[in-house]
Enzyme design. Structure first.
Site, short mmCIF file in Angstrom:
data_model
loop_
_atom_site.label_atom_id
_atom_site.label_comp_id
_atom_site.label_asym_id
_atom_site.label_seq_id
_atom_site.Cartn_x
_atom_site.Cartn_y
_atom_site.Cartn_z
N ASP A 493 0.84 -1.21 0.00
CA ASP A 493 0.00 0.00 0.00
C ASP A 493 0.87 1.25 0.00
O ASP A 493 0.80 2.08 0.89
CB ASP A 493 -0.94 -0.01 1.22
CG ASP A 493 -0.19 -0.06 2.54
OD1 ASP A 493 1.03 -0.37 2.54
OD2 ASP A 493 -0.81 0.22 3.58
N GLU A 494 1.67 1.39 -1.05
CA GLU A 494 2.56 2.55 -1.15
C GLU A 494 2.62 2.99 -2.60
O GLU A 494 1.90 3.87 -3.01
CB GLU A 494 3.94 2.20 -0.59
CG GLU A 494 4.80 3.40 -0.31
CD GLU A 494 5.93 3.07 0.65
OE1 GLU A 494 6.83 3.90 0.78
OE2 GLU A 494 5.93 1.99 1.25
N GLU A 776 14.17 -4.04 -1.20
CA GLU A 776 14.24 -2.77 -0.47
C GLU A 776 15.29 -2.83 0.63
O GLU A 776 16.03 -1.87 0.84
CB GLU A 776 12.88 -2.47 0.14
CG GLU A 776 12.81 -1.19 0.95
CD GLU A 776 11.43 -0.94 1.49
OE1 GLU A 776 11.11 0.24 1.75
OE2 GLU A 776 10.65 -1.90 1.66
N HIS A 797 12.23 -3.31 -5.20
CA HIS A 797 12.66 -1.91 -5.14
C HIS A 797 13.89 -1.76 -6.03
O HIS A 797 14.76 -2.63 -6.03
CB HIS A 797 13.07 -1.55 -3.71
CG HIS A 797 12.04 -0.80 -2.93
ND1 HIS A 797 10.83 -1.33 -2.61
CD2 HIS A 797 12.06 0.45 -2.39
CE1 HIS A 797 10.14 -0.46 -1.89
NE2 HIS A 797 10.86 0.64 -1.76
#
Length: 903
Positions: A493-494, A776, A797
């Site tokens: 949720d980003e 990430e 990421h």
């Protein structure tokens, strides 16, 4: 030294090379406009610059014959031509009267002699078209539901339709399409295009793209119909973390559709969406809810077959209502659309329950599953839960997704159907499918990979398969996150356009893909947000979320205002990018200058709960405290600001802003002096004795005025790497620069040991345990398969993938010297047991490439070999310089060269 079987000797070492055969013709290829890769529709540039590539250098005095044919609908074609010096080939200014709205152009270029005799074949024809340039030309309205909708998100989504009667089959037709929210268009039951998530995400408060589609072949004489699926998307859907933010840009969605047809006699007709035409109607469709993060729910029992075909009975539908939007916001897109790029088949399908299956598609990416639903009774529901990784027990790992559960569902109407969700995108490798009757096979599904259309420009291959896999993973993380904007991750949720991530990764991105238009489009929004918020926000477009609700100036993230335009300029040589973004860069540096202490150090604590983020995600930081890095945050902030001062000084010089260049140059020297005095000791150590501190001070040139201190700093960095056992000790801030700093100070051995380590934290640790994208966190997953316990863990990421820049320049051996690759360096570094490598990059002049291998006295490939065999391609218009240790530099002109070098 010239390019013809030359030989040179340096300290007893012989260097030889041979060009390929001479040219037999002077053909031209790859004719393009601006930074678009080929034919394009609906651009907003009335005088586009043109570029092309030569396979061979045109002879002295040669010229380019540029021909165009231009036509506006209803008008006659006009042929124009001009001659240009052949030495021009990159971003050549438009040579004719400016183009107008709707104008269609075809163009070719051809090399001719000074007497205009042809010397080569004309290029392939380039086709492009101008969109609607004036606000007054957008005469359609945004229209959508006329009924009261739920005030929160998860709304039942509408359909919009209209019937259209045409007097004859159009000679040509264009659909100008936009939406508040998202839209997918159909004409006569056929999709208008494969574009997804149209119109994309921008700072909707200021600009909304309007896309142009050629729909000539979809229209008939007589009755036609247009239908539109509408979705909440980023516009009014719930976006972001900490619960997200719904209705940020508005609470009413709508479609803008302007169909313009031209008949054979040259007459034209418009059909436009509006609320007063009672033929435009809306109703609730089968998409019961659609959330970009949580997933889409589809109920096939609510389908209305034939709803987008002529003559459909829409008597039960309701008239549309206008969703007001200032037409001044509407603009032509600056980038290409999000589209499906390839398909993945399952690599394994495992039954895990009575009606449950686990599917592994083998590659983590941004995608959607297309599923063949069959043998279901009406009311049966099949769900698809998308995840990146599995828990150690083999179950799907959903904790890391937080609110973004990526759960799609399909409720059957009892009929067989192929189905793919429309207004979501998921980041995943694995899918758990529940509610499936009978057996599940690969024939029942595929995985469609999506991202914004980008041209691949950079490649790398080595003799080390783990390094190849690392590079492959970096490319996939970039692809997964270049989705209308450069996001941080595609799954939880980003999914926001974090400025820090792209600040670090932009040089890598420009090598791997042509991102000139894509990132400059994002910079357009960054400029808007900077004006609105008074600083550079943490992410763009900016939505106030949780503790990040008010932007404050922080290092690295804010420095994207300088670093990203600079990276684009360095790759393209396009000074217009600097000009467009100069105020953005200038204002950021001026803002931060006000936060400095008298000695030039940036130590004012931001008005932000975390303060400076520093070397974010330093591997020593606790899982839930990613900003608790070993390196002083003031050191990191001052180093990055010094680099921004240096870059904006160069920008000012290039743009002829001499007063600014002088002022920013003085500021740079002041900040650098403050950095040295505050953070660097006379013995070469730093006040933060960390890999990050030394990497930044060396790579940013902050110690270049003191050779002794710089050498000592390099030695200490190498010592820290050895002491760590070859493990990475840097976070976001230091990681892109630790290998360059080692190489710059003569420590390639330590650089290779750091790159090739397979122990956590390291790049190849991820590869060793099966990653297909970059993570990430260095420790997003433990060796036993358990996930990092922190609340912020992503397996896709791109930031740590910035190491690819060093891999391209030092392993492959290709690096720009001048902006736009007018001159570039060929300088592979031998080490790490690598026996061969190759890399290439499509420069503005064409493809530059290096391929090398080490051979022994018997001619066998060997890491201990004493002879380097190298093939080099230099595109016409550029110059390559071979720079190897213990050898004099060797300049190579355009052509293909083979070099044999005794080491």
């Amino acid at each position: 030294m010239d390019n013809h079987n030359a030989t040179s000797s340096t300290d007893g070492t012989t260097l030889t090379f041979d060009p390929t055969a001479a040219a037999v013709g002077y053909d031209v290829r790859d004719l393009t406009i601006e930074h678009f890769p080929g034919d394009v529709m609906g651009i907003g540039i009335p005088a586009p610059r043109m570029s092309w590539v030569y396979d061979h250098k045109p002879p002295q005095g040669a010229q380019i014959l540029l021909k165009i044919r231009r036509r506006v609908p209803g008008g006659k074609p006009v042929d124009e031509s001009t001659y240009l010096p052949a030495k021009q080939s990159v971003l050549v200014p438009w040579q004719f009267n400016q183009l107008v709205s709707r104008e269609r152009v075809s163009a070719t270029v051809q090399v001719v002699s000074s007497q205009h005799a042809p010397l080569g074949k004309p290029s392939d024809e380039l086709h492009f078209e101008i969109g609607l340039l004036r606000e007054s030309e957008h005469v359609a309205d945004y229209v959508g539901p006329s009924w009261p909708e739920a005030e929160t998100d998860h709304r039942h989504l509408p359909l919009v339709r209209t019937d259209v009667t045409l007097r004859e089959k159009p000679a040509s037709a264009r659909l100008y399409l936009s939406a508040l929210g998202l839209v997918e268009a159909e004409i006569n039951g056929r999709k208008v295009s494969e574009d997804a998530l149209t119109p994309g995400w921008t700072q909707y408060e200021k600009r909304i793209p309007c896309w142009t589609y050629d729909v000539t072949d979809k229209l008939n004489a007589g009755g036609n119909a247009m239908g539109f699926w509408l979705g909440d998307g980023w516009y009014r859907g719930r976006i972001g973390f900490d619960g997200g933010y719904a209705n940020y840009y508005g609470d009413r969605i709508g479609v803008l559709a302007q169909l313009e047809v031209e008949y054979a006699d040259g007459t034209t007709e418009k059909i436009c969406s509006n609320s007063w035409d009672r033929q435009w109607k809306a109703t609730l469709g089968p998409i019961v809810s659609s959330d970009m993060y949580e997933g889409e729910c589809y109920d096939a029992r609510l389908e209305q077959p034939g709803w987008s075909t002529y003559g459909f009975d829409d008597s039960a539908w309701k008239p549309v209502a206008e969703s007001f939007c200032d037409p001044a916001k509407i603009e032509n897109p600056e980038i290409l659309s999000i589209r499906p790029q390839e398909k993945h088949e399952p690599v394994s399908i495992k039954k895990i329950g009575e009606r449950s299956w686990l599917v592994d598609f083998g590659q983590n990416c941004s995608a959607r599953v297309r599923l063949h639903l069959h043998d279901l009774a009406s009311g049966d529901t099949v769900t698809l839960h998308h995840v990146e990784v599995l828990e150690p027990d083999g179950s799907i790992a959903t904790r890391t997704l937080r609110r973004g559960q990526q759960l799609d569902s399909y409720t059957s109407n009892g009929q067989n159907a192929w189905w793919e969700p429309r207004f979501v995108m998921h980041g995943f490798r694995y899918v758990q499918i529940d509610g499936w009757p009978g057996e599940l096979s690969a024939d029942d599904m595929d995985c469609r990979v999506y991202h914004s259309e980008l041209k691949r420009t950079g490649e790398l291959e080595t003799s080390n398969e783990m390094l190849n896999k690392l590079h492959h993973n970096i490319v996939w993380s970039m692809r997964s996150n270049f989705m209308s904007i450069p996001t941080d991750c595609p799954q939880r949720d980003e999914r926001l356009g974090w400025t820090g991530d792209i600040c670090l990764f932009s040089p890598t991105a420009t090598y791997l893909y042509d991102v000139q238009a894509f990132l400059n489009n994002w910079l357009h929004d960054l400029r808007t947000e900077q004006v609105k918020w008074g600083t550079v926000p943490y992410y763009v477009p900016f939505v106030p979320l949780g503790g990040w609700s008010h932007p404050t100036a922080i290092s690295e993230w804010g420095d994207a205002a300088v670093a990203v335009p600079w990276a684009l300029y360095r790759d393209s040589g396009d000074a217009e990018i600097l000009r467009e973004n100069y105020d953005l860069s200038h204002d950021w540096v001026d803002e931060v200058a006000g936060y400095l202490s008298p000695d030039g150090v940036w130590d004012r604590r931001p008005e932000f709960v975390l303060g400076q983020l520093g070397d974010w995600l330093d591997p020593s930081a606790p899982p839930d405290r990613p900003s608790l890095a070993m390196t002083q945050k003031e050191l990191v902030a001052t180093a990055y600001f010094a680099r921004s001062c240096s870059q904006v000084t160069r920008m000012a010089q290039i743009l002829g802003k001499d007063d600014d260049a002088k002022r920013f140059g003085e500021l740079y020297r002041h900040v650098r002096r403050g950095f040295i005095d505050r953070f660097s000791n006379m013995d070469g150590t730093m006040t933060s004795d960390t890999q990050c501190a030394y990497a930044l001070s060396i790579a940013f040139g902050l110690l270049d005025d003191d050779d002794v201190r710089r050498v000592k700093a390099g030695n200490r960095l190498a010592e820290l790497v050895r002491d760590s056992g070859g493990k990475v000790s840097t976070g976001f801030a230091g990681t892109p620069f630790v290998l360059p700093a080692l190489s710059m100070t003569g420590h390639d051995e330590e650089a290779f040991s750091l790159l090739e380590s397979t122990e956590c934290p390291s790049w190849l640790y991820q590869v060793k345990i099966g990653a297909t994208t970059t993570w990430e966190r260095w420790d997003s997953m433990e060796p036993d398969g358990t996930l990092n316990p922190g609340g912020m863990t992503s397996f896709n990421h791109y930031a740590l993938g910035s190491v690819a820049t060093w891999m391209h320049s030092h392993i492959g051996g290709l690096e720009a010297i001048d902006a736009g690759w007018k001159r570039f360096r060929i300088a592979p570094h031998m080490g790490g047991g690598i026996t061969h490598a190759s890399t290439s990059h499509i420069t503005p002049f064409g493809r530059a490439a290096v391929s090398w291998k080490l051979v022994d006295a018997q001619g066998e490939e060997n890491a201990a070999g004493t002879t380097l065999e190298m093939d080099v391609t230099v595109p016409v218009g550029a110059t390559g310089t071979v720079e190897l240790a213990n050898h004099e530099p060797c300049e190579l002109k355009a052509g293909h060269h083979r070099l044999t070098i005794n080491l």
